[in-house]
Design an enzyme around this catalytic site. Structure first.
Site, PDB file in Angstrom:
ATOM      1  N   HIS A 221       0.872  -1.221  -0.091  1.00  0.00           N
ATOM      2  CA  HIS A 221      -0.092  -0.167   0.066  1.00  0.00           C
ATOM      3  C   HIS A 221       0.904   1.242   0.152  1.00  0.00           C
ATOM      4  O   HIS A 221       0.515   2.211   0.615  1.00  0.00           O
ATOM      5  CB  HIS A 221      -0.914  -0.021   1.156  1.00  0.00           C
ATOM      6  CG  HIS A 221      -2.043  -1.029   1.044  1.00  0.00           C
ATOM      7  ND1 HIS A 221      -3.142  -1.023   0.274  1.00  0.00           N
ATOM      8  CD2 HIS A 221      -1.820  -2.172   1.857  1.00  0.00           C
ATOM      9  CE1 HIS A 221      -3.927  -2.377   0.551  1.00  0.00           C
ATOM     10  NE2 HIS A 221      -2.991  -3.060   1.602  1.00  0.00           N
TER      11      HIS A 221
ATOM     12  N   ASN B  95     -10.232  -3.323   2.153  1.00  0.00           N
ATOM     13  CA  ASN B  95      -9.960  -3.089   0.590  1.00  0.00           C
ATOM     14  C   ASN B  95     -11.123  -2.828  -0.184  1.00  0.00           C
ATOM     15  O   ASN B  95     -12.281  -3.097   0.351  1.00  0.00           O
ATOM     16  CB  ASN B  95      -9.363  -4.834   0.313  1.00  0.00           C
ATOM     17  CG  ASN B  95      -8.033  -4.597   0.820  1.00  0.00           C
ATOM     18  OD1 ASN B  95      -7.290  -3.839   0.988  1.00  0.00           O
ATOM     19  ND2 ASN B  95      -7.575  -6.019   0.991  1.00  0.00           N
TER      20      ASN B  95
END
Length: 707
Positions: A74, A146
């Site tokens: 990320h 997510n």
């Protein structure tokens, strides 16, 4: 050419540090052989993970320190401030104050890609992070999720391996932000538990049109705890008000070249112009006594709870209304941790979630320079913190007094335990736990294909074709034919037609059975694998498809390219522009060059967009107005490239009076998504209605237009 002596000496110097892992037993960093590298140590095969799992902590501790200083995963993100407003009463399920009806809570959100580095493209085929930090009156709560509701692996022990596999290959450091290479598919083809997630990753969900048009999921099963201490299992959902939309794969590749910051810019501009993105917060609530009711295990993160079995109850709305003032100070330094929970919310025994509670905190401690990262402004809670921690790198708060321990009498026992004065404080759910200490996995986690089949069955015809195309593209990049064959064998377990079509594209006859190597790894977790799966409750789910139903959808915030040149009719431009703005869409004039545009009627307008800077892939639909400009557009190759690409990517095109003749020299052919004013007096209404469908995906099949 001969190597220099200096080069040979350097090679010799390096060789003493070279390790060959072939035919070697797996060990810890201390050389201790590892019996099981797939499962964390837990109480029974469905129980909570244990803190004494030194092998897991050693593995994750090393993994969390592998990148300096960007996030290991990320790394590329975009953030924004906002609020959550709760409008439904769920007090019977949770005592969390920020989830009570009428509450408004400030928050910060960070969207991200998983695999790429900070400088990678926004449009990679990838999972998107969807993480929210709520600044509640009970302290900070992080919902770290997510845009896909399941994950690749079931146990946290495999997380470093998954990320190592998808990252650039370590010998040559390529490819960047891409899963289409040997190491990723080698791992996936040996992990049948990844079957469901890889279907999502190969679907259009992995190439969203906008961060504002993604669903979000808490992914794991959590617990809500009410005032009486009763637990209810919960799945968190974020439903975007703008709908769920994607781009075509060919389009995504081109966007990466024209504007690798496409998603980041889109989010910033939407907030900056007052088009505040919104999502509805929904929950799926499952009574504690129904934990083992379904054909799937609630603790298995590779499974969803189908909305047909447990409907999503909408309880509130999130609005993003402020961009960061400083990207580094806020978006880069924000620290998320699924272990940041508050009274009224608790963790389940999901073995991936249990591992994340350690990993994220450890990562933030390392990445942000020590244990005081919570004092960075973006991470600070609204209510002050009070404890006896006074030292450490990056300390900001100045705590007075000579006491740095508890219990104490010198500071009158302060700060005190809430229980000492009968006040509220966080308490873990009093769950009964019983079992042997084992490294193992419950057989209720062993059905790896039923929900992957459910997902494929639920897709529309174009969505299914996109999945076939994605597998074909990715596996074509794999150089080892054995890896390809193993993966096609896994696809055969999901859907025979899927396997056949992908196999045809790869020159592979789909093996009917799983590869022996794959089976050997699966049997390390389930000795009798494959087990007979339980009968599934449903065969398809409408909620899993992105297809927009007729009469639904919106064009709010969509960008429509008006292709103009000197001599264009202002009346023609204004007519559609007014109608689009009424729907919340935006008209953008694009010409052969920036500067002053002269209308057919004689007035002038400044143009800021040209074919040189603004390709079709950055727009949602296209309009060619009428006027004398049609004659100059006929001679403009950039114009034809624009409309041909738009048509190829299944977008909606409209041509005003006389402009339809421009189609003669293009690949554009009349269909439902090509609107001609010359043939339709209600063309503006039809243009808007068809735009609400997002794309005319059927064009790929009917016109043989590649995606």
């Amino acid at each position: 050419m001969k190597k220099s002596k200096k080069s040979d000496l350097k090679s010799e110097q390096m060789s003493q540090f070279t390790v060959d892992n072939s035919n070697q037993k797996l060990t810890t960093n201390d050389g201790v052989s590892i019996y099981d590298n797939n499962n964390t140590l837990k109480v029974g095969d469905r129980g909570p993970s244990l803190q004494q799992d030194h092998i897991y902590f050693d593995k994750l501790g090393h993994f969390d320190r592998e990148r300096i200083p960007e996030r290991v995963v990320h790394a590329r993100g975009s953030g924004a401030h906002g609020i959550l407003e709760i409008h439904e009463d769920i007090s019977e399920y949770t005592c969390a104050k920020f989830l009570q009806k009428g509450k408004t809570t400030p928050l910060f959100i960070r969207f991200s890609t998983v695999a790429g580095f900070k400088g990678s493209t926004d449009l990679a085929r990838d999972v998107r992070g969807f993480s929210v930090k709520f600044y509640t009156e009970d302290g900070n709560y992080d919902l770290v999720g997510n845009n896909i509701p399941v994950f690749f692996i079931q146990d946290a022990m495999n997380f470093p391996d998954l990320i190592h596999a998808v990252k650039p290959e370590p010998d040559k450091e390529i490819p960047q932000a891409a899963s289409a290479h040997d190491t990723f598919w080698d791992f996936i083809s040996l992990m049948p538990e990844s079957a469901h997630m890889i279907m999502w990753a190969m679907s259009d969900r992995a190439i969203p049109r906008s961060l504002r048009m993604m669903e979000g999921f808490g992914v794991h099963t959590f617990k809500l705890i009410n005032e009486k201490g009763k637990a209810t299992f919960v799945k968190f959902h974020w439903k975007p008000r703008l709908g769920v939309h994607s781009v075509a794969w060919n389009e995504a590749q081109k966007i990466s070249g024209f504007n690798s910051d496409f998603h980041r810019q889109d989010l910033w501009e939407a907030i900056d112009t007052g088009n505040f993105p919104q999502w509805d917060l929904g929950v799926q609530l499952i009574p504690e006594e129904d934990e083992l009711k379904y054909s799937f295990d609630l603790l298995d993160v590779t499974k969803i709870v189908p909305e047909e079995l447990v409907p999503v109850k909408i309880i509130g709305t999130m609005t993003l209304n402020r961009n960061p003032d400083n990207f580094f100070a806020e978006t880069e330094q924000v620290a998320f941790d699924p272990g940041r929970i508050i009274p009224g919310i608790d963790l389940s025994d999901d073995p991936l979630l249990q591992g994340r509670v350690f990993s994220y905190m450890d990562t933030q401690n390392y990445r942000l320079g020590g244990g005081n990262f919570h004092e960075i402004p973006i991470n600070r809670s609204l209510n002050q913190k009070h404890n006896n921690q006074k030292d450490g790198t990056g300390r900001i708060d100045i705590l007075k007094g000579g006491v740095s321990y508890f219990p104490n009498s010198k500071a009158s026992g302060c700060p005190y335990h809430a229980m000492l004065k009968g006040e509220e404080g966080f308490q873990s759910h009093q769950q009964e736990v019983q079992g042997k200490k084992v490294r193992g996995r419950s057989d209720s986690f062993a059905d790896h294909f039923s929900q992957a089949t459910l997902f494929f069955n639920s897709q529309s015809k174009p969505e299914k074709q996109h999945i076939i195309d994605a597998f074909s593209f990715e596996l074509s990049k794999v150089t080892d034919p054995k890896i390809r064959e193993r993966q096609v064998a896994i696809l055969h377990q999901i859907d025979k037609t899927l396997a056949q079509k992908v196999g045809d594209n790869l020159g592979i006859k789909p093996p009917k059975e799983l590869d022996e190597l794959t089976l050997s790894f699966a049997r390390q977790n389930h000795p009798n694998y494959p087990l007979q799966p339980k009968k599934q409750e449903i065969n398809s789910s409408d909620a899993l498809s992105m297809k927009v139903k007729e009469g639904e959808g919106t064009i709010k915030t969509r960008k429509v390219a008006f292709l103009v040149d000197n001599g264009v009719s202002k009346k023609s431009v204004d007519q559609l522009k007014k109608a689009l703005e009424k729907e919340g869409a935006q008209a953008v004039l694009i010409s052969s060059k920036v500067g002053v545009l002269t209308y057919e009627e004689g007035s002038k307008e400044k143009i800021s967009h040209s074919y040189l800077t603004d390709p079709s892939v950055c727009y949602d639909a296209v309009f060619t107005p009428s006027g004398k400009s049609i004659e100059s557009l006929k001679l403009n190759p950039d114009y034809y490239e624009f409309i041909n690409d738009s048509y190829r990517h299944c977008k909606i095109l409209a041509f005003a009076k006389g402009a339809g003749t421009l189609m003669d020299n293009s690949f554009v052919k009349p269909d439902r998504g090509v609107i001609l004013e010359d043939e339709n007096e209600n063309w503006i209404v039809d243009f808007i209605q068809v735009m609400k469908l997002h794309r005319i995906w059927d064009r790929e099949e009917e016109r043989k237009v590649p995606s």
